[in-house]
Design a protein around this motif. Structure first.
Motif, PDB file in Angstrom:
ATOM      1  N   LEU A   1      -6.633   0.670   9.946  1.00  0.00           N
ATOM      2  CA  LEU A   1      -6.114   1.458   8.833  1.00  0.00           C
ATOM      3  C   LEU A   1      -6.689   0.992   7.497  1.00  0.00           C
ATOM      4  CD1 LEU A   1      -4.203   3.657   7.885  1.00  0.00           C
ATOM      5  CD2 LEU A   1      -2.378   1.958   7.823  1.00  0.00           C
ATOM      6  N   LEU A   2      -6.765  -0.319   7.329  1.00  0.00           N
ATOM      7  CA  LEU A   2      -7.296  -0.867   6.081  1.00  0.00           C
ATOM      8  C   LEU A   2      -8.744  -0.404   5.863  1.00  0.00           C
ATOM      9  CD1 LEU A   2      -6.044  -2.696   3.937  1.00  0.00           C
ATOM     10  CD2 LEU A   2      -7.079  -4.655   5.076  1.00  0.00           C
TER      11      LEU A   2
ATOM     12  N   TRP B   1      10.784  -8.076  15.910  1.00  0.00           N
ATOM     13  CA  TRP B   1       9.691  -7.155  16.225  1.00  0.00           C
ATOM     14  C   TRP B   1      10.356  -5.855  16.630  1.00  0.00           C
ATOM     15  CZ3 TRP B   1       5.694  -4.285  16.642  1.00  0.00           C
ATOM     16  CH2 TRP B   1       5.369  -3.597  17.816  1.00  0.00           C
TER      17      TRP B   1
ATOM     18  N   PHE C   1       3.402  -2.953   3.927  1.00  0.00           N
ATOM     19  CA  PHE C   1       3.748  -4.192   3.235  1.00  0.00           C
ATOM     20  C   PHE C   1       3.254  -5.369   4.061  1.00  0.00           C
ATOM     21  CE2 PHE C   1       7.450  -7.134   1.894  1.00  0.00           C
ATOM     22  CZ  PHE C   1       6.901  -7.425   0.665  1.00  0.00           C
TER      23      PHE C   1
ATOM     24  N   TRP D   1      -7.420 -16.069  13.632  1.00  0.00           N
ATOM     25  CA  TRP D   1      -6.919 -15.000  14.511  1.00  0.00           C
ATOM     26  C   TRP D   1      -6.632 -13.737  13.717  1.00  0.00           C
ATOM     27  CZ3 TRP D   1      -6.579 -13.179  19.256  1.00  0.00           C
ATOM     28  CH2 TRP D   1      -5.689 -12.131  19.495  1.00  0.00           C
ATOM     29  N   ARG D   2      -5.860 -13.905  12.652  1.00  0.00           N
ATOM     30  CA  ARG D   2      -5.417 -12.715  11.925  1.00  0.00           C
ATOM     31  C   ARG D   2      -6.549 -12.051  11.144  1.00  0.00           C
ATOM     32  NH1 ARG D   2       0.347 -12.459   9.496  1.00  0.00           N
ATOM     33  NH2 ARG D   2      -0.306 -10.279   9.681  1.00  0.00           N
TER      34      ARG D   2
ATOM     35  N   ILE E   1       6.981   0.295  11.849  1.00  0.00           N
ATOM     36  CA  ILE E   1       6.563  -0.783  12.749  1.00  0.00           C
ATOM     37  C   ILE E   1       6.760  -2.078  11.977  1.00  0.00           C
ATOM     38  CG2 ILE E   1       4.636  -1.773  14.043  1.00  0.00           C
ATOM     39  CD1 ILE E   1       3.416   1.029  14.209  1.00  0.00           C
TER      40      ILE E   1
ATOM     41  N   SER F   1      -0.217 -11.920  20.811  1.00  0.00           N
ATOM     42  CA  SER F   1       0.593 -12.100  19.610  1.00  0.00           C
ATOM     43  C   SER F   1       1.789 -13.029  19.819  1.00  0.00           C
ATOM     44  CB  SER F   1       1.108 -10.741  19.110  1.00  0.00           C
ATOM     45  OG  SER F   1       0.034  -9.997  18.606  1.00  0.00           O
TER      46      SER F   1
ATOM     47  N   PRO G   1      -3.595  -6.091  13.755  1.00  0.00           N
ATOM     48  CA  PRO G   1      -3.535  -4.660  14.053  1.00  0.00           C
ATOM     49  C   PRO G   1      -3.725  -3.735  12.845  1.00  0.00           C
ATOM     50  CG  PRO G   1      -1.620  -5.799  14.967  1.00  0.00           C
ATOM     51  CD  PRO G   1      -2.351  -6.786  14.123  1.00  0.00           C
ATOM     52  N   GLY G   2      -3.570  -4.241  11.633  1.00  0.00           N
ATOM     53  CA  GLY G   2      -3.728  -3.385  10.459  1.00  0.00           C
ATOM     54  C   GLY G   2      -5.177  -3.073  10.079  1.00  0.00           C
TER      55      GLY G   2
ATOM     56  N   ARG H   1      -9.186  -5.645  21.037  1.00  0.00           N
ATOM     57  CA  ARG H   1      -8.064  -6.223  20.325  1.00  0.00           C
ATOM     58  C   ARG H   1      -7.406  -7.307  21.179  1.00  0.00           C
ATOM     59  NH1 ARG H   1      -4.570  -2.860  17.401  1.00  0.00           N
ATOM     60  NH2 ARG H   1      -2.856  -4.074  18.200  1.00  0.00           N
TER      61      ARG H   1
ATOM     62  N   ASN I   1       5.383  -8.033   7.958  1.00  0.00           N
ATOM     63  CA  ASN I   1       4.409  -6.952   8.071  1.00  0.00           C
ATOM     64  C   ASN I   1       5.119  -5.661   8.433  1.00  0.00           C
ATOM     65  OD1 ASN I   1       2.577  -9.445   8.525  1.00  0.00           O
ATOM     66  ND2 ASN I   1       1.192  -7.724   8.169  1.00  0.00           N
TER      67      ASN I   1
ATOM     68  N   ILE J   1       0.855  -1.183   0.000  1.00  0.00           N
ATOM     69  CA  ILE J   1       0.000   0.000   0.000  1.00  0.00           C
ATOM     70  C   ILE J   1       0.895   1.238   0.000  1.00  0.00           C
ATOM     71  CG2 ILE J   1      -1.837   1.245   1.224  1.00  0.00           C
ATOM     72  CD1 ILE J   1      -2.527  -1.315   2.709  1.00  0.00           C
TER      73      ILE J   1
ATOM     74  N   LEU K   1       3.828  -5.337  23.405  1.00  0.00           N
ATOM     75  CA  LEU K   1       2.884  -5.569  22.300  1.00  0.00           C
ATOM     76  C   LEU K   1       1.705  -6.370  22.838  1.00  0.00           C
ATOM     77  CD1 LEU K   1       4.224  -8.302  19.859  1.00  0.00           C
ATOM     78  CD2 LEU K   1       4.990  -8.060  22.174  1.00  0.00           C
ATOM     79  N   THR K   2       0.684  -6.486  22.001  1.00  0.00           N
ATOM     80  CA  THR K   2      -0.492  -7.263  22.359  1.00  0.00           C
ATOM     81  C   THR K   2      -0.037  -8.650  22.838  1.00  0.00           C
ATOM     82  OG1 THR K   2      -1.760  -6.053  20.726  1.00  0.00           O
ATOM     83  CG2 THR K   2      -2.650  -8.173  21.416  1.00  0.00           C
TER      84      THR K   2
ATOM     85  N   PHE L   1       5.015  -1.430   8.434  1.00  0.00           N
ATOM     86  CA  PHE L   1       4.220  -0.208   8.317  1.00  0.00           C
ATOM     87  C   PHE L   1       5.161   0.982   8.421  1.00  0.00           C
ATOM     88  CE2 PHE L   1       2.208   3.325  10.560  1.00  0.00           C
ATOM     89  CZ  PHE L   1       1.163   3.622   9.687  1.00  0.00           C
TER      90      PHE L   1
HETATM   91  C1  BLA Z   1       0.963  -2.153  14.819  1.00  0.00           C
HETATM   92  N1  BLA Z   1       1.386  -4.465  13.992  1.00  0.00           N
HETATM   93  C2  BLA Z   1       1.371  -3.524  14.977  1.00  0.00           C
HETATM   94  C3  BLA Z   1       1.824  -4.094  16.189  1.00  0.00           C
HETATM   95  C4  BLA Z   1       2.093  -5.448  15.930  1.00  0.00           C
HETATM   96  C5  BLA Z   1       1.805  -5.686  14.564  1.00  0.00           C
HETATM   97  C6  BLA Z   1       2.602  -6.472  16.948  1.00  0.00           C
HETATM   98  C7  BLA Z   1       1.980  -3.333  17.502  1.00  0.00           C
HETATM   99  C8  BLA Z   1       0.664  -3.187  18.186  1.00  0.00           C
HETATM  100  C9  BLA Z   1       0.267  -4.437  18.932  1.00  0.00           C
HETATM  101  O1  BLA Z   1       0.932  -4.776  19.909  1.00  0.00           O
HETATM  102  O2  BLA Z   1      -0.700  -5.101  18.525  1.00  0.00           O
HETATM  103  C10 BLA Z   1       1.903  -6.894  13.792  1.00  0.00           C
HETATM  104  N2  BLA Z   1       0.858  -8.581  15.256  1.00  0.00           N
HETATM  105  C11 BLA Z   1       1.475  -8.181  14.107  1.00  0.00           C
HETATM  106  C12 BLA Z   1       1.621  -9.343  13.265  1.00  0.00           C
HETATM  107  C13 BLA Z   1       1.096 -10.423  13.925  1.00  0.00           C
HETATM  108  C14 BLA Z   1       0.616  -9.933  15.187  1.00  0.00           C
HETATM  109  C15 BLA Z   1       2.247  -9.344  11.912  1.00  0.00           C
HETATM  110  O3  BLA Z   1       0.064 -10.637  16.061  1.00  0.00           O
HETATM  111  C16 BLA Z   1       1.062 -11.803  13.440  1.00  0.00           C
HETATM  112  C17 BLA Z   1       0.576 -12.829  14.134  1.00  0.00           C
HETATM  113  N3  BLA Z   1       0.248  -3.384   9.769  1.00  0.00           N
HETATM  114  C18 BLA Z   1       0.082  -4.297   8.762  1.00  0.00           C
HETATM  115  C19 BLA Z   1      -0.848  -3.795   7.797  1.00  0.00           C
HETATM  116  C20 BLA Z   1      -1.240  -2.553   8.251  1.00  0.00           C
HETATM  117  C21 BLA Z   1      -0.552  -2.322   9.504  1.00  0.00           C
HETATM  118  C22 BLA Z   1      -1.280  -4.534   6.562  1.00  0.00           C
HETATM  119  O4  BLA Z   1       0.645  -5.354   8.701  1.00  0.00           O
HETATM  120  C23 BLA Z   1      -2.172  -1.603   7.668  1.00  0.00           C
HETATM  121  C24 BLA Z   1      -2.959  -1.840   6.631  1.00  0.00           C
HETATM  122  C25 BLA Z   1      -0.700  -1.209  10.315  1.00  0.00           C
HETATM  123  N4  BLA Z   1       0.244  -2.043  12.464  1.00  0.00           N
HETATM  124  C26 BLA Z   1      -0.325  -1.107  11.671  1.00  0.00           C
HETATM  125  C27 BLA Z   1      -0.528   0.105  12.427  1.00  0.00           C
HETATM  126  C28 BLA Z   1      -0.035  -0.157  13.693  1.00  0.00           C
HETATM  127  C29 BLA Z   1       0.425  -1.525  13.698  1.00  0.00           C
HETATM  128  C30 BLA Z   1      -1.170   1.372  11.895  1.00  0.00           C
HETATM  129  C31 BLA Z   1       0.012   0.805  14.877  1.00  0.00           C
HETATM  130  C32 BLA Z   1      -1.320   1.011  15.460  1.00  0.00           C
HETATM  131  C33 BLA Z   1      -1.620   0.040  16.570  1.00  0.00           C
HETATM  132  O5  BLA Z   1      -0.730  -0.289  17.361  1.00  0.00           O
HETATM  133  O6  BLA Z   1      -2.787  -0.386  16.659  1.00  0.00           O
END
Ligand code: BLA
Length: 311
Positions: free
Chosen positions: A243-244, A180, A97, A233-234, A124, A170, A239-240, A291, A115, A89, A166-167, A117
């Motif tokens: 935004l999506l 990470w 990505f 789960w996903r 991230i 995860s 977390p994306g 979440r 993943n 994107i 983080l969550t 961002f």
């Molecule tokens: C934030 N993305 C995060 C975070 C994690 C991930 C750990 C930190 C917030 C959190 O602790 O949840 C990624 N978490 C993952 C992955 C797995 C998981 C890969 O459990 C696999 C099991 N990120 C994307 C896409 C978008 C995106 C496609 O991969 C948008 C379209 C956005 N990720 C995104 C944004 C944040 C984020 C905006 C910060 C906002 C937030 O923390 O909610």
């Protein structure tokens, strides 16, 4: 095996942002995740035959509701790989990505997960070979797939330190190899991210090529259910999502999630989200919007350098 790639997907450019009467000029290191995807596919084609996935006809590119955001989708399969797909994107202020590889249920090898961002100043990043089976109840799984490649992570431990809390949920989807991290954009970091991505991908590709087909029907069922649980789960809690939804609207986001990004969630099993994750069940039986139930945790990396879980 070290990866030598000549392509350079990292560039410096100026971006202008206008807010009311003020103008801001940023010099940013931007990164082209489409080129990350192309490089990974190029590496793949050197080693195995990729066929287009039936999903490719339905999903190729999309423009966001703002008329400016471009979304590019690629989808392939091969004899052992059920789905290898990419989503990139891009708009003036961010790059996202999501690149993943899922095996056929006859194979128990990990799920490739990248993943990334990127916005004006923050990145991230999650890069991992997500375990298909819980490492806590299958200790030989860790032995089989991770113990001999822990050095891959070690090469990046310094430049990409643990990204903080983080969550909590995860963690069980991550392996001891997981990268990470969060960082501010720079050419150096984006170049390192590109080489980390390809190095993790090469490791996954190698496992894929070596993977032995499981003949035991009960084991194939176990693999299928484990993949379905992961997808469930996903497709629900990634977390994306927020935004999506903002970029393409709720209905399109839902379709992308369930049919493209986490394809298989409707086909590989019949259990529901709350069957797998009953802690999310609300009083009226629906899935909680939260979440996370356990909240944010793991301030520091919960694995030691040998990959031992230290909590
Ligand atoms: C934030 N993305 C995060 C975070 C994690 C991930 C750990 C930190 C917030 C959190 O602790 O949840 C990624 N978490 C993952 C992955 C797995 C998981 C890969 O459990 C696999 C099991 N990120 C994307 C896409 C978008 C995106 C496609 O991969 C948008 C379209 C956005 N990720 C995104 C944004 C944040 C984020 C905006 C910060 C906002 C937030 O923390 O909610």
């Amino acid at each position: 095996s070290r990866v030598l790639i000549s392509a350079n997907p990292v560039k410096t450019r100026d971006i202008k942002l206008r807010r009311t009467s003020k103008r801001f000029l940023f010099r940013v290191s931007s990164v082209s995740y489409k080129e990350f995807a192309e490089s990974a596919l190029e590496e793949t084609r050197k080693k195995l035959l990729l066929e287009p996935s039936p999903l490719q006809e339905k999903y190729s590119s999309m423009t966001g509701l703002d008329g400016k955001t471009q979304i590019q989708m690629l989808a392939f399969k091969s004899s052992k790989i059920r789905l290898l797909r990419s989503m990139a994107i891009e708009n003036e202020t961010m790059q996202v990505f999501d690149f993943a590889g899922f095996m056929e249920p006859e194979f128990d090898t990990p799920i490739f997960c990248a993943n990334f961002f990127t916005s004006a100043n923050i990145n991230i990043v999650v890069l991992d070979l997500n375990p298909l089976h819980q490492l806590t109840d299958q200790t030989d799984y860790q032995d089989k797939y991770y113990n001999n490649i822990m050095s891959i992570y070690q090469n990046y431990a310094e430049i990409f330190p643990w990204g903080g809390k983080l969550t909590g949920e995860s963690i069980k989807f991550f392996s001891p190899l997981v990268m990470w991290t969060r960082f501010s954009s720079s050419q150096e970091k984006h170049k390192a991210l590109f080489s980390a991505f390809l190095e993790y991908y090469q490791a996954w590709l190698e496992m894929t090529i070596q993977a032995k087909e499981e003949m035991e029907p009960s084991q194939v069922r176990t693999n299928r259910e484990a993949q379905h649980k992961y997808l469930t789960w996903r497709a629900q809690k990634d977390p994306g999502h927020g935004l999506l939804k903002k970029l393409v609207g709720e209905a399109n986001a839902k379709e992308l999630l369930r049919d493209f990004l986490f394809n298989g969630v409707n086909e590989l099993g019949t259990k529901t989200f709350t069957d797998y994750f009953p802690e999310y069940k609300t009083e009226d039986g629906t899935v909680s919007d939260k979440r996370s139930i356990v909240g944010k945790s793991f301030e520091t990396r919960p694995w030691d350098s040998t990959g031992q879980f230290i909590g």
